[in-house]
Design an enzyme around this catalytic site. Structure first.
Site, PDB file in Angstrom:
ATOM      1  N   ASN A 155     -84.282   7.108  15.684  1.00 32.38           N
ATOM      2  CA  ASN A 155     -83.085   7.676  16.313  1.00 32.38           C
ATOM      3  C   ASN A 155     -82.959   9.130  16.358  1.00 32.38           C
ATOM      4  O   ASN A 155     -82.413   9.660  16.985  1.00 32.38           O
ATOM      5  CB  ASN A 155     -81.854   7.002  15.575  1.00 32.38           C
ATOM      6  CG  ASN A 155     -81.582   7.000  14.207  1.00 32.38           C
ATOM      7  OD1 ASN A 155     -82.673   7.055  13.359  1.00 32.38           O
ATOM      8  ND2 ASN A 155     -80.553   7.313  13.777  1.00 32.38           N
ATOM      9  N   GLU A 254     -82.282   5.225   2.825  1.00 31.22           N
ATOM     10  CA  GLU A 254     -81.091   5.342   3.503  1.00 31.22           C
ATOM     11  C   GLU A 254     -80.958   4.279   4.742  1.00 31.22           C
ATOM     12  O   GLU A 254     -81.798   4.279   5.479  1.00 31.22           O
ATOM     13  CB  GLU A 254     -80.930   6.989   4.247  1.00 31.22           C
ATOM     14  CG  GLU A 254     -79.563   7.160   4.569  1.00 31.22           C
ATOM     15  CD  GLU A 254     -79.434   7.168   6.215  1.00 31.22           C
ATOM     16  OE1 GLU A 254     -79.001   6.117   6.624  1.00 31.22           O
ATOM     17  OE2 GLU A 254     -79.930   7.657   6.826  1.00 31.22           O
ATOM     18  N   CYS A 288     -77.034   6.907  12.196  1.00 29.98           N
ATOM     19  CA  CYS A 288     -76.633   6.042  10.984  1.00 29.98           C
ATOM     20  C   CYS A 288     -75.377   6.448  10.424  1.00 29.98           C
ATOM     21  O   CYS A 288     -74.594   5.627   9.625  1.00 29.98           O
ATOM     22  CB  CYS A 288     -77.574   6.158  10.003  1.00 29.98           C
ATOM     23  SG  CYS A 288     -78.042   7.770   9.339  1.00 29.98           S
ATOM     24  N   GLU A 461     -80.890  12.039  -1.581  1.00 30.40           N
ATOM     25  CA  GLU A 461     -81.724  13.296  -1.564  1.00 30.40           C
ATOM     26  C   GLU A 461     -80.852  14.532  -1.025  1.00 30.40           C
ATOM     27  O   GLU A 461     -79.777  14.185  -0.578  1.00 30.40           O
ATOM     28  CB  GLU A 461     -82.625  12.711  -0.278  1.00 30.40           C
ATOM     29  CG  GLU A 461     -83.650  11.508  -0.809  1.00 30.40           C
ATOM     30  CD  GLU A 461     -84.585  11.223   0.286  1.00 30.40           C
ATOM     31  OE1 GLU A 461     -85.146  12.225   0.818  1.00 30.40           O
ATOM     32  OE2 GLU A 461     -85.278  10.045   0.299  1.00 30.40           O
TER      33      GLU A 461
END
Length: 480
Positions: A155, A254, A288, A461
């Site tokens: 994406n 993630e 996301c 992160e």
């Protein structure tokens, strides 16, 4: 016609299998090239190259030397800016404006920020008393983990890939990148930039392919890979974690999200609509961190629904709204559009496929879509869709909003809109997510921790938090 080759040990190669797979442009469905599919042999070669390079000349570079190389890579992306924009547009089908103003610049910024971070993060030291009174000195040092497997989504290909590669290299690791099969372009192009910048051969490697029984599966299973970082759906993350358990390799994930926005009645409506117009529809909803659940305090409900409907209907597919990534993903999104209707949704706008000009009629287009009226048990309220859509639901109290926002297995992000900063602080602390925005969305400081809770991920992160994953912290005790 493009040919996307593997990049192993500083050299582009077709690999040994001879297998290729087609790459189609999402905006019109046209075939734009073929990517070479890697398997066990290509992953073996990449691991060998990465391990030799990481323990060779790369290990002898100072932190300043590595930081200088990171800045050279960033400069190389900028020099070839138009090439990266074109590659990302061909891969994703998204508008040029998004590539030019966000996704490609951020790819370069990732290298710059971690070139600075790695030079400016201190480690602990302690003066320790001893029975003889002379004491001891304890201090920590950071060492690279080794070979990092980097598995990337489709994406935001360059942005999300460099978010992992930049800190990994800045910390002294080598990487093997497995891009999504949907978006091979910019990871391949970055190999040229790495060579031009003088990054030693074998430090950055790319192997194209799929998941199980292909490059991705062999990468996660390979005993020569010391840690794995992945962005993508939760189901795939679970499979990777199972593979990483063999050898007890570290993982950083993630994963998916079903993100809520919470809009209180005192919110600035214009600010809220501007943010929701991006968080729901940006990148055709394939973000996301995007918002698929909108909770609105009842006095503002009708005005917000009307305002977001106006935002959705102002979007122009092919101009200000891009396509979905693939025909398969479009079928998934359209299946949720059908489920919403079957479950009794009021379709405020959209819900189907737009009429496109002939030259774009083969693309993977859907209408931006808004629903109201569904129960909290509805599929589109609970399952990640990853399309340009949301359901808007009223609430009557702060407690209700928090409870509804937390009623999900996911926990990636939320956005809170209110003029009452005491309430904003209070609600933000109670919503179970990794990142919360107040009166904004996707406002990122790359030094801050990023990651999800629950089924949305493992680890953090960003800034020093990336160093925690990409290095091993070791303690040294010196008796004085």
């Amino acid at each position: 016609m493009a040919h996307f080759q593997h990049f192993i040990d500083g050299t582009f190669t077709q690999g040994t299998s001879g297998r290729t797979f087609p790459k189609y442009r999402p905006s019109d469905g046209a075939l734009i090239g073929h990517a070479h599919e890697g398997g066990r042999a290509e992953i073996d070669l990449a691991v060998q190259a990465a391990r030799a390079a990481q323990k060779g000349p790369w290990a002898r570079l100072t932190v300043d030397d590595r930081s200088d190389l990171m800045r050279a890579v960033a400069d190389g992306i900028v020099r070839r800016f138009d090439d990266f924009v074109a590659a990302e547009m061909a891969d994703t089908g998204q508008p040029r404006s998004m590539m030019e103003h966000a996704f490609i610049p951020r790819g370069a910024a990732n290298f710059r920020i971690f070139a600075d971070v790695v030079k400016n993060v201190a480690t602990e030291s302690f003066q320790t008393p001893t029975p003889d009174g002379r004491g001891a000195l304890n201090y920590a040092i950071r060492k690279p983990k080794g070979v990092i497997g980097v598995i990337c989504p489709w994406n935001a290909p360059l942005l999300l890939m460099t978010w992992k590669v930049a800190p990994a290299l800045a910390c002294g690791n080598s990487v093997i990148v497995k891009p999504s099969e949907e978006t091979p372009g910019t990871a391949t192009l970055l190999g040229e930039v790495m060579n031009d910048a003088g990054v030693p051969a074998g430090i950055y490697n790319v192997v194209h392919g799929f998941g199980p029984d292909s490059a991705g599966g062999y990468l996660t299973q390979h005993p020569g890979v010391d840690a794995i970082t992945f962005t993508g759906e939760t189901r795939t993350g679970t499979a990777i974690m199972q593979a990483a358990a063999h050898g007890l390799r570290d993982v950083s994930f993630e994963l998916g999200g079903k993100n809520s926005a919470i809009v209180f009645a005192d919110a600035d409506l214009d600010v809220t609509l501007e943010a929701l117009g991006r968080s729901v529809f940006l990148n055709c909803g394939q973000v996301c961190l995007g918002t698929e659940r909108v909770l609105v305090e009842r006095p503002l409900f009708e005005a917000l629904v009307a305002g977001l409907k106006e935002k959705a209907e102002a979007l122009r597919p092919g101009a200000t709204l891009g396509p979905l990534i693939s025909a398969e993903h479009r079928e998934k999104v359209l299946s949720y559009y059908a489920k919403a209707v079957a479950e009794g949704a009021n379709v405020v706008t959209g819900g189907g496929v737009p009429t496109m000009p002939e030259e774009l009629s083969g693309g993977h287009w859907v209408q931006p879509t808004i629903w109201t009226g569904l129960a909290d048990e509805a599929s589109v309220w609970n399952e990640e869709i990853f399309g340009p859509c949301c359901h808007i639901r009223p609430f009557d109290s702060e407690e209700e909003a928090i409870a509804v926002a937390n009623a999900t297995d996911y926990g990636l992000s939320t956005a809170i809109f209110t003029r009452d900063l005491s309430r904003a602080h209070r609600v933000a602390a109670e919503v179970d997510v990794g990142i919360t925005w107040v009166n904004s969305w996707f406002l990122r400081d790359l030094r801050t921790p990023f990651g999800g809770t629950g089924h949305s991920g493992i680890g953090r992160e960003g800034g020093v938090h990336s160093l925690e994953f990409y290095t091993e912290l070791r303690n040294i005790c010196v008796k004085l």
